[in-house]
Write a protein that holds these residues in place. Structure first.
Motif, PDB file in Angstrom:
ATOM      1  N   ILE A  22      51.103  25.564  51.419  1.00 55.70           N
ATOM      2  CA  ILE A  22      51.493  24.155  51.296  1.00 55.70           C
ATOM      3  C   ILE A  22      51.922  23.603  52.654  1.00 55.70           C
ATOM      4  N   GLY A  23      52.716  24.359  53.388  1.00 54.76           N
ATOM      5  CA  GLY A  23      53.127  23.917  54.725  1.00 54.76           C
ATOM      6  C   GLY A  23      51.950  23.773  55.663  1.00 54.76           C
ATOM      7  N   VAL A  28      48.117  20.413  58.773  1.00 57.00           N
ATOM      8  CA  VAL A  28      46.721  20.091  59.076  1.00 57.00           C
ATOM      9  C   VAL A  28      46.399  18.665  58.623  1.00 57.00           C
ATOM     10  N   GLY A  29      46.907  18.267  57.454  1.00 59.56           N
ATOM     11  CA  GLY A  29      46.678  16.907  56.969  1.00 59.56           C
ATOM     12  C   GLY A  29      47.310  15.863  57.875  1.00 59.56           C
ATOM     13  N   GLY A  30      48.523  16.119  58.338  1.00 57.63           N
ATOM     14  CA  GLY A  30      49.180  15.184  59.255  1.00 57.63           C
ATOM     15  C   GLY A  30      48.427  15.053  60.566  1.00 57.63           C
ATOM     16  N   LEU A  31      47.979  16.184  61.106  1.00 59.39           N
ATOM     17  CA  LEU A  31      47.198  16.134  62.345  1.00 59.39           C
ATOM     18  C   LEU A  31      45.860  15.430  62.135  1.00 59.39           C
ATOM     19  N   ALA A  32      45.252  15.621  60.978  1.00 59.44           N
ATOM     20  CA  ALA A  32      43.979  14.967  60.686  1.00 59.44           C
ATOM     21  C   ALA A  32      44.158  13.453  60.597  1.00 59.44           C
TER      22      ALA A  32
END
Length: 143
Positions: A22-23, A28-32
């Motif tokens: 989850i972390g 990865v989602g935030g960086l994307a």
């Protein structure tokens, strides 16, 4: 009994693994999202800047065709924020305030963070006031 201890250990490791997944997905989602925002905004800003430059060029060419000097209208003016004197006085005031706040802390043993921050802000404001007076006086002389 041995089986229960192993089962708890497996459940604990599984929960830790799920937490790590989850972390990792969140990072990865935030960086994307940041990458997509940059990939979209940079070309958009360049297109806008090129469009403004093209319009300005066309306006200048039209003025030249009519015999009007374009330097009268298109004067490049520096903003106040680009004046090195502003930044010099601001940063010198901030440094002087932090230094005096630390010296006052050593003498009085009051709260160091409050003293350095408040005096830093105070002397930064004094530096900006000095710049304002200087800018007003030098503007009157050049006019």
């Amino acid at each position: 009994m041995q089986f229960r201890t192993t089962n708890k250990l497996i459940i604990m490791q599984t929960e830790q693994l799920i937490g790590l997944v989850i972390g990792g997905v969140a990072v990865v989602g935030g960086l994307a999202i940041g990458g997509i925002a940059i990939a979209v905004s940079v070309p958009w800003a360049m297109k806008e800047k090129l469009a403004k430059l093209d319009i300005r060029n066309k306006e200048r060419m039209a003025m030249l065709e009519k015999g009007v000097d374009p330097t009268i209208i298109f004067k490049e003016s520096k903003g106040v924020g680009q004046d090195p004197m502003l930044w010099g006085l601001l940063l010198a005031g901030m440094g002087l305030g932090i230094f005096l706040g630390y010296m006052l802390y050593l003498i009085t043993k009051w709260d160091r963070i409050v003293l350095t921050n408040s005096l830093g802000v105070l002397f930064s404001g004094i530096g900006l006031i000095i710049f304002s007076l200087y800018h007003k006086a030098s503007g009157d002389q050049h006019a």
